[in-house]
Design an enzyme around this catalytic site. Sequence first.
Site, short mmCIF file in Angstrom:
data_model
loop_
_atom_site.label_atom_id
_atom_site.label_comp_id
_atom_site.label_asym_id
_atom_site.label_seq_id
_atom_site.Cartn_x
_atom_site.Cartn_y
_atom_site.Cartn_z
N ALA A 71 1.24 2.20 2.05
CA ALA A 71 2.48 2.27 3.47
C ALA A 71 4.10 1.52 2.57
O ALA A 71 4.46 2.89 2.80
CB ALA A 71 2.19 0.25 4.01
N THR A 72 4.06 1.78 1.31
CA THR A 72 5.23 1.44 0.85
C THR A 72 5.74 2.76 0.35
O THR A 72 7.13 3.31 1.39
CB THR A 72 5.59 1.02 -0.97
N ASN A 152 3.40 -9.25 7.14
CA ASN A 152 2.78 -10.25 6.42
C ASN A 152 2.48 -11.54 5.62
O ASN A 152 1.64 -11.92 4.93
CB ASN A 152 2.97 -9.37 5.15
N GLN A 180 -0.04 -4.30 8.23
CA GLN A 180 -0.35 -5.78 8.45
C GLN A 180 -1.87 -5.39 9.22
O GLN A 180 -3.03 -6.02 9.82
CB GLN A 180 -0.01 -7.00 8.41
N SER A 200 -1.79 1.44 5.92
CA SER A 200 -2.24 1.30 4.23
C SER A 200 -4.05 1.00 4.07
O SER A 200 -4.42 -0.11 5.54
CB SER A 200 -1.44 0.06 3.53
N HIS A 202 -5.72 -0.12 1.87
CA HIS A 202 -6.35 -0.91 1.12
C HIS A 202 -6.48 -2.65 2.06
O HIS A 202 -6.56 -3.40 1.68
CB HIS A 202 -5.95 -1.28 -0.29
N THR A 242 -1.86 16.96 -4.87
CA THR A 242 -2.92 17.45 -4.57
C THR A 242 -4.02 15.50 -4.05
O THR A 242 -3.81 14.77 -4.71
CB THR A 242 -3.80 16.89 -6.18
N CYS A 327 3.53 -8.39 -3.49
CA CYS A 327 5.14 -7.07 -4.76
C CYS A 327 5.42 -8.39 -5.71
O CYS A 327 6.28 -7.90 -5.96
CB CYS A 327 5.15 -6.42 -3.79
C1 LIG Z 1 4.44 -4.87 5.92
C2 LIG Z 1 4.01 -4.53 4.55
N1 LIG Z 1 3.91 -3.81 4.09
C3 LIG Z 1 4.47 -2.57 2.99
C4 LIG Z 1 3.12 -2.73 2.28
C5 LIG Z 1 3.31 -2.08 0.99
O1 LIG Z 1 1.92 -1.70 1.13
P1 LIG Z 1 1.41 -0.87 0.16
O2 LIG Z 1 0.09 -1.20 -0.72
O3 LIG Z 1 -0.13 0.49 0.81
O4 LIG Z 1 2.09 -0.02 -0.55
C6 LIG Z 1 2.51 -4.31 2.24
C7 LIG Z 1 1.95 -4.55 1.77
O5 LIG Z 1 1.66 -5.75 0.86
C8 LIG Z 1 2.83 -4.91 3.90
O6 LIG Z 1 1.89 -6.56 4.27
#
Ligand SMILES: Cc1ncc(COP(=O)(O)O)c(C=O)c1O
Length: 379
Positions: A71-72, A152, A180, A200, A202, A242, A327
């Site tokens: 997601a980042t 989150n 989320q 995302s 994970h 890739t 993070c």
């Molecule tokens: C709302 C939200 N956006 C983005 C992210 C980032 O996701 P990723 O770890 O897949 O880069 C997170 C992860 O904590 C999240 O909770």
Amino acid sequence: MPLYLDFNATTPVDPRVLAEMVRVYEEEYGNASSRTHRFGQRAGQLVETARGQIAGLLAVDKNEVIFTSGATESNNLAILGLAKWGARENRRHILATSIEHKAVLEPLAYLQKCGFEIELVPVPSSGRVDPEEVIRRVRPDTLLVTVMHANNETGVIQPVHEIGKALAGTDVYFHVDAAQTAGKLVAELQDLQYDLLSVSSHKMYGPQGIGALIVRRKGYRRPPLQPIMYGGGQEGGLRPGTLPVALIAGFGKAATIARAEHKQWLSKCMAIKRSILDQLNAVEYQLNGDPAYQMANCLNVSFLGVDSEALMLAIQDEIAISNGSACTSADYKPSHVLVAMGLSQERIESAVRLSWGPAVDPSLTIQPLISFVKNAMWK
Ligand SMILES: Cc1ncc(COP(=O)(O)O)c(C=O)c1O
């Protein structure tokens, strides 16, 4: 092992997902871009199968799924990728909320330095932005509105349906960070009107290091995204590199499982929430975020007078919890989300987040947490 209650940071990989990934690693080691031999062709087919599984979960077209590392990256691609076009068209106004994830706020801060006007809509103590406050700020030069689906840290679900509906007939692009909620609020996401959506793997029992940006077409036209990296031309030129076939196959499997089992996810998570709330009655606590709009798998709780850092460290051998986004939890800054909600410093410093999934036993005990809080309050 301690009881893991930090599912919003990352979820354990579903054993069925892992089995599929191991199979792919062992048997399907081609490069999905190699078209000249069977290994590459089979890898390419696996990628397309997974693309279809993710599209099925979200009720979008397969060609609207762009694989990223998570997601980042999806947030960065959506925001920075659109900004290049916005700068050319003189549309440099972007709206977001003050409680977005850093993976949205930081690319926005970068754009501000490049001459964009970034407006962060304030959020009340409920943790839920007022959709009218967002919509009334839209201007003729607004390029993008970006609002997360569920926060989150608090688990509060934002009014993205109302905002999406209001923007649907306009030329303002709408991006939703659904890290989320993807795989959890399945029907809600299928009904949502948006242009760009970050997902995302994970956070939904798939592997780390893979995600997707959903790029919806308006009529036949895709939003005018530019790539933020250049290379091999994969993913329609939007995201070169890739493709990690085993991760993608795992993500696809996780999407299939989520699509089939999200109702059980909800009822199991609600049972766990009830059990945790019952146990919390033994002490004084305050819930952060409006419970009426909160995800079933998350609570953000303050125990006034208790230092959350001390609490988390004291119980870490028994229960794994956190007090913010994974993070940023390395640098002990007060949560920007709780600050934006206007909570008192005491309440912020004593806040912890508990988050879980269906694999957690509903007869779980959070007794070590309760005991620590009781002791700390009596001192
Ligand atoms: C709302 C939200 N956006 C983005 C992210 C980032 O996701 P990723 O770890 O897949 O880069 C997170 C992860 O904590 C999240 O909770």
